[in-house]
Design a protein around this motif. Structure first.
Motif, PDB file in Angstrom:
ATOM      1  N   SER A 189       0.832  -1.207   0.000  1.00  0.00           N
ATOM      2  CA  SER A 189       0.000   0.000   0.000  1.00  0.00           C
ATOM      3  C   SER A 189       0.868   1.259   0.000  1.00  0.00           C
ATOM      4  CB  SER A 189      -0.921   0.010   1.221  1.00  0.00           C
ATOM      5  OG  SER A 189      -0.166  -0.062   2.420  1.00  0.00           O
ATOM      6  N   TYR A 190       1.958   1.225   0.744  1.00  0.00           N
ATOM      7  CA  TYR A 190       2.851   2.382   0.790  1.00  0.00           C
ATOM      8  C   TYR A 190       3.671   2.487  -0.490  1.00  0.00           C
ATOM      9  CZ  TYR A 190       6.382   5.693   2.325  1.00  0.00           C
ATOM     10  OH  TYR A 190       7.220   6.777   2.417  1.00  0.00           O
ATOM     11  N   LEU A 191       4.104   1.353  -1.034  1.00  0.00           N
ATOM     12  CA  LEU A 191       4.841   1.377  -2.290  1.00  0.00           C
ATOM     13  C   LEU A 191       3.988   2.001  -3.398  1.00  0.00           C
ATOM     14  CD1 LEU A 191       6.534  -2.157  -2.234  1.00  0.00           C
ATOM     15  CD2 LEU A 191       7.509   0.044  -1.541  1.00  0.00           C
ATOM     16  N   ALA A 192       2.693   1.708  -3.357  1.00  0.00           N
ATOM     17  CA  ALA A 192       1.787   2.285  -4.358  1.00  0.00           C
ATOM     18  C   ALA A 192       1.734   3.799  -4.223  1.00  0.00           C
ATOM     19  CB  ALA A 192       0.388   1.688  -4.207  1.00  0.00           C
ATOM     20  N   LEU A 193       1.723   4.302  -2.970  1.00  0.00           N
ATOM     21  CA  LEU A 193       1.726   5.748  -2.762  1.00  0.00           C
ATOM     22  C   LEU A 193       3.017   6.380  -3.281  1.00  0.00           C
ATOM     23  CD1 LEU A 193       0.231   6.096   0.837  1.00  0.00           C
ATOM     24  CD2 LEU A 193      -0.802   6.862  -1.315  1.00  0.00           C
ATOM     25  N   LEU A 194       4.140   5.733  -3.045  1.00  0.00           N
ATOM     26  CA  LEU A 194       5.413   6.267  -3.527  1.00  0.00           C
ATOM     27  C   LEU A 194       5.428   6.342  -5.048  1.00  0.00           C
ATOM     28  CD1 LEU A 194       7.993   4.474  -1.188  1.00  0.00           C
ATOM     29  CD2 LEU A 194       7.129   6.812  -1.023  1.00  0.00           C
ATOM     30  N   ARG A 195       4.864   5.307  -5.682  1.00  0.00           N
ATOM     31  CA  ARG A 195       4.783   5.349  -7.150  1.00  0.00           C
ATOM     32  C   ARG A 195       3.878   6.497  -7.586  1.00  0.00           C
ATOM     33  NH1 ARG A 195       5.266  -0.429  -6.588  1.00  0.00           N
ATOM     34  NH2 ARG A 195       3.034  -0.645  -6.191  1.00  0.00           N
ATOM     35  N   GLU A 196       2.767   6.686  -6.888  1.00  0.00           N
ATOM     36  CA  GLU A 196       1.817   7.757  -7.226  1.00  0.00           C
ATOM     37  C   GLU A 196       2.453   9.129  -7.052  1.00  0.00           C
ATOM     38  OE1 GLU A 196      -2.285   9.544  -5.322  1.00  0.00           O
ATOM     39  OE2 GLU A 196      -1.940   7.377  -5.215  1.00  0.00           O
ATOM     40  N   TRP A 197       3.285   9.279  -6.020  1.00  0.00           N
ATOM     41  CA  TRP A 197       3.942  10.567  -5.760  1.00  0.00           C
ATOM     42  C   TRP A 197       5.163  10.792  -6.651  1.00  0.00           C
ATOM     43  CZ3 TRP A 197       4.057   9.399   0.192  1.00  0.00           C
ATOM     44  CH2 TRP A 197       2.749   9.516   0.708  1.00  0.00           C
ATOM     45  N   GLY A 198       5.540   9.817  -7.447  1.00  0.00           N
ATOM     46  CA  GLY A 198       6.681   9.968  -8.347  1.00  0.00           C
ATOM     47  C   GLY A 198       8.031   9.781  -7.676  1.00  0.00           C
ATOM     48  N   VAL A 199       8.037   9.215  -6.461  1.00  0.00           N
ATOM     49  CA  VAL A 199       9.293   9.054  -5.720  1.00  0.00           C
ATOM     50  C   VAL A 199      10.219   8.072  -6.421  1.00  0.00           C
ATOM     51  CG1 VAL A 199      10.328   8.248  -3.556  1.00  0.00           C
ATOM     52  CG2 VAL A 199       8.288   9.709  -3.510  1.00  0.00           C
ATOM     53  N   PHE A 200       9.694   6.911  -6.804  1.00  0.00           N
ATOM     54  CA  PHE A 200      10.540   5.904  -7.448  1.00  0.00           C
ATOM     55  C   PHE A 200      11.104   6.413  -8.764  1.00  0.00           C
ATOM     56  CE2 PHE A 200       8.012   2.593  -5.008  1.00  0.00           C
ATOM     57  CZ  PHE A 200       9.038   2.381  -4.099  1.00  0.00           C
ATOM     58  N   GLU A 201      10.314   7.177  -9.504  1.00  0.00           N
ATOM     59  CA  GLU A 201      10.784   7.710 -10.778  1.00  0.00           C
ATOM     60  C   GLU A 201      11.986   8.629 -10.559  1.00  0.00           C
ATOM     61  OE1 GLU A 201       9.082  10.381 -14.540  1.00  0.00           O
ATOM     62  OE2 GLU A 201       7.746   9.722 -12.920  1.00  0.00           O
ATOM     63  N   ARG A 202      11.931   9.458  -9.501  1.00  0.00           N
ATOM     64  CA  ARG A 202      13.038  10.376  -9.199  1.00  0.00           C
ATOM     65  C   ARG A 202      14.261   9.603  -8.694  1.00  0.00           C
ATOM     66  NH1 ARG A 202      10.528  14.619  -5.210  1.00  0.00           N
ATOM     67  NH2 ARG A 202      12.646  15.515  -5.331  1.00  0.00           N
ATOM     68  N   LEU A 203      14.017   8.558  -7.900  1.00  0.00           N
ATOM     69  CA  LEU A 203      15.135   7.771  -7.376  1.00  0.00           C
ATOM     70  C   LEU A 203      15.876   7.048  -8.491  1.00  0.00           C
ATOM     71  CD1 LEU A 203      13.533   6.230  -4.163  1.00  0.00           C
ATOM     72  CD2 LEU A 203      15.332   7.954  -4.250  1.00  0.00           C
ATOM     73  N   ARG A 204      15.154   6.627  -9.506  1.00  0.00           N
ATOM     74  CA  ARG A 204      15.774   5.897 -10.606  1.00  0.00           C
ATOM     75  C   ARG A 204      16.343   6.812 -11.678  1.00  0.00           C
ATOM     76  NH1 ARG A 204      12.146   2.459  -8.443  1.00  0.00           N
ATOM     77  NH2 ARG A 204      12.516   0.209  -8.624  1.00  0.00           N
ATOM     78  N   ALA A 205      15.957   8.108 -11.633  1.00  0.00           N
ATOM     79  CA  ALA A 205      16.350   9.025 -12.704  1.00  0.00           C
ATOM     80  C   ALA A 205      17.789   9.515 -12.552  1.00  0.00           C
ATOM     81  CB  ALA A 205      15.412  10.219 -12.735  1.00  0.00           C
TER      82      ALA A 205
END
Length: 535
Positions: A189-205
């Motif tokens: 549930s929290y991982l889904a929120l991080l994806r929604e907030w764009g956190v993972f995209e920034r971490l991988r960028a």
């Protein structure tokens, strides 16, 4: 069934510190047995020998585990672990002479067994001390110290690889961290929120410290995160959760340096071949390893300029384990700091000193403030004074030996006033220190006539040596010497004349004055007289 052992083992309380909250808690008081292994006991199985082991009692909970607790104790167990362990069971364990650990209901036995085995494996590696700065767990703990928060390290699939221990109460740990550690993975549930907030995209960028604000309604405290990268490849993430206190001022730079070190650990785990990074760096510093080999192994340009920085703890201790622990701690912390502002920084040890080789460093401008911060953090962390000496920039990695030698000379010549200095800051002091070392190592160069002054002072209770040294330091200014020594100027003149008579040194000759001055400095600073005897 035994699933892991260490030769010398680890104290139970140290083991619990390494495991940390919220997995287990000690339910019996005043017990700290040595744990040398971990075993699993199913009540349906015939108990074996558990000498010195932590026995995980599976299949039963609470009071139902009493029979198994007694059986494990009879067969030599140091401690037992039971889920939902009530006070009544703690009494049974105390009576049986075995320590009892209560295990959180949500913890899987395979998780706990894995963590305990990793700690025991680390203890086994420590028994044959190496130059490695530690595993991911020790890196996480170092980052927790430097950032002021609670750290976890995850792989690219968001699986928890390591985490810092929680020394304070559970209020410091939010629900997300608790669930992540218990499940060894962030809740979906929290991982889904991080994806929604764009956190993972920034971490991988790219290499960016991402800030995630607190969400009290979700039981989530403020966090910082940075991706672990190798080139364009995303290897994982370092997370740090804020506790009761704000993050430290240098939290983001420490986190960045920690992510770079974590990348080295993860890549090493993927391909554990060849010599370690620290071995290569130490070989480079000592001249035992070819600079071209080091550059090739670590992806560096051997023709790039470089600077060497040496760190040392000023307090010595006869306790070898304490020295080794302090050196390992310094190695890890210097590695984190250096990586935070010099991506290609190389860190290793030689003897009791930690060295950082900074490739691509063409000048020393701007280094001193950064290194002063590092020395201050190390001093606070180790509890002893840590100083840093900076060598001159050299043209290539092939010449780092010269920069290292200068860094060592700076440390040898530094007093107590500075925490960081370069060869440019202390060139006169370094020259004097090297000259005195030459005199100390070669008694045949010293004039016995000067040693007669020390012998005269010892025999007659006079003060010819300190007065003559002060006179030489003041270039013959009698009034300045008299003021410094709180005596009459005529007393100074008399002592200087008497010193010349006793020693036979012609103080009117500039060369004899210089020779006498150096030998008196040697006698005062090291206690070595001209006869080679320490006073």
């Amino acid at each position: 069934m035994t699933v892991g052992r260490s030769n010398n083992g680890i104290g139970l309380r140290s083991l619990l510190v390494a495991i940390g909250l919220p997995l287990v808690e000690l339910r019996t008081d005043h017990t700290d047995p040595v744990v040398r292994g971990v075993a699993i006991l199913d009540p349906d199985d015939e108990p074996g020998s558990y000498q010195g082991e932590l026995v995980l009692i599976i299949g039963v909970r609470g009071r139902e585990a009493a029979r198994s607790v007694r059986a494990a104790a009879r067969r030599g167990a140091s401690a037992v672990a039971v889920k939902e362990a009530p006070d009544e069971l703690a009494g049974v364990a105390a009576e049986a002479g075995v320590a009892l650990l209560g295990v959180a209901a949500a913890v899987r036995w395979d998780q706990l067994e894995t963590v305990v085995r990793q700690v025991l494996d680390s203890a086994t590696l420590a028994e044959g001390f190496t130059d490695e700065p530690g595993d991911l767990f020790s890196l996480a703990q170092t980052l927790a110290t430097l950032t002021g928060g609670s750290v976890s390290i995850e792989d690219a699939g968001n699986r928890v690889l390591a985490y810092s221990r929680s020394d304070s109460d559970a209020a410091e740990v939010d629900e997300l961290r608790r669930l992540s550690i218990l499940g060894w993975q962030g809740p979906e549930s929290y991982l889904a929120l991080l994806r929604e907030w764009g956190v993972f995209e920034r971490l991988r960028a790219g290499e960016e410290v991402v800030r995630i604000e607190q969400h009290p309604e979700l039981g989530i405290r403020r966090r910082l995160a940075v991706g672990i990268r190798a080139g364009t490849h995303h290897l994982g993430t370092v997370w740090v959760q804020q506790g009761r206190e704000p993050f430290t001022d240098r939290a983001e730079s420490a986190l960045l340096g920690g992510a770079r070190l974590a990348a080295v650990h993860l890549l090493r785990q993927r391909s554990d071949q060849g010599r370690s990074r620290e071995e290569l760096v130490t070989g480079l510093l000592t001249g035992h390893t070819s600079p071209d080999l080091v550059a090739g192994q670590l992806g560096l340009d051997p023709a790039a300029p470089a600077v060497v920085v040496a760190f040392t703890a000023r307090e010595s201790t006869p306790d070898e384990p304490v020295r080794e622990l302090r050196l390992a701690e310094m190695l890890t912390m210097v590695s984190v700091h250096m990586a935070s502002f010099r991506r290609a920084a190389l860190v290793g040890t030689d003897g009791s000193r930690v060295y950082a080789v900074l490739p691509e460093a063409r000048q020393l401008t701007g280094l001193a403030p950064e290194l002063a911060d590092v020395a201050e953090v190390l001093t606070r962390r180790t509890g002893v004074r840590v100083q840093a000496g900076i060598g001159s920039a050299v043209a290539s990695l092939r010449e780092v030996g010269a920069s290292r030698a200068e860094a060592d000379r700076v440390l040898d010549a530094m007093g107590t006033a500075r925490s960081v200095a370069s060869i440019a800051d202390l060139r006169a002091e370094v020259l004097l220190s090297q000259t005195l070392s030459l005199l100390e190592a070669n008694p045949d160069l010293r004039d016995p006539a000067v040693g007669a002054l020390s012998a005269h002072d010892a025999e007659h209770g006079s003060e010819l040596v300190p007065t003559l040294l002060a006179w030489l330091d003041a270039m013959g200014d009698v009034r300045a010497v008299a003021s410094a020594l709180h005596v009459h100027p005529n007393t100074v003149r008399h002592r200087v004349r008497r010193a010349s008579e006793v020693s036979g040194v012609d103080l009117a000759d500039p060369r004899e004055r210089l020779s006498c001055h150096l030998q008196l400095l040697l006698a005062v600073t090291t206690g070595v007289t001209s006869s080679g005897v320490r006073g």
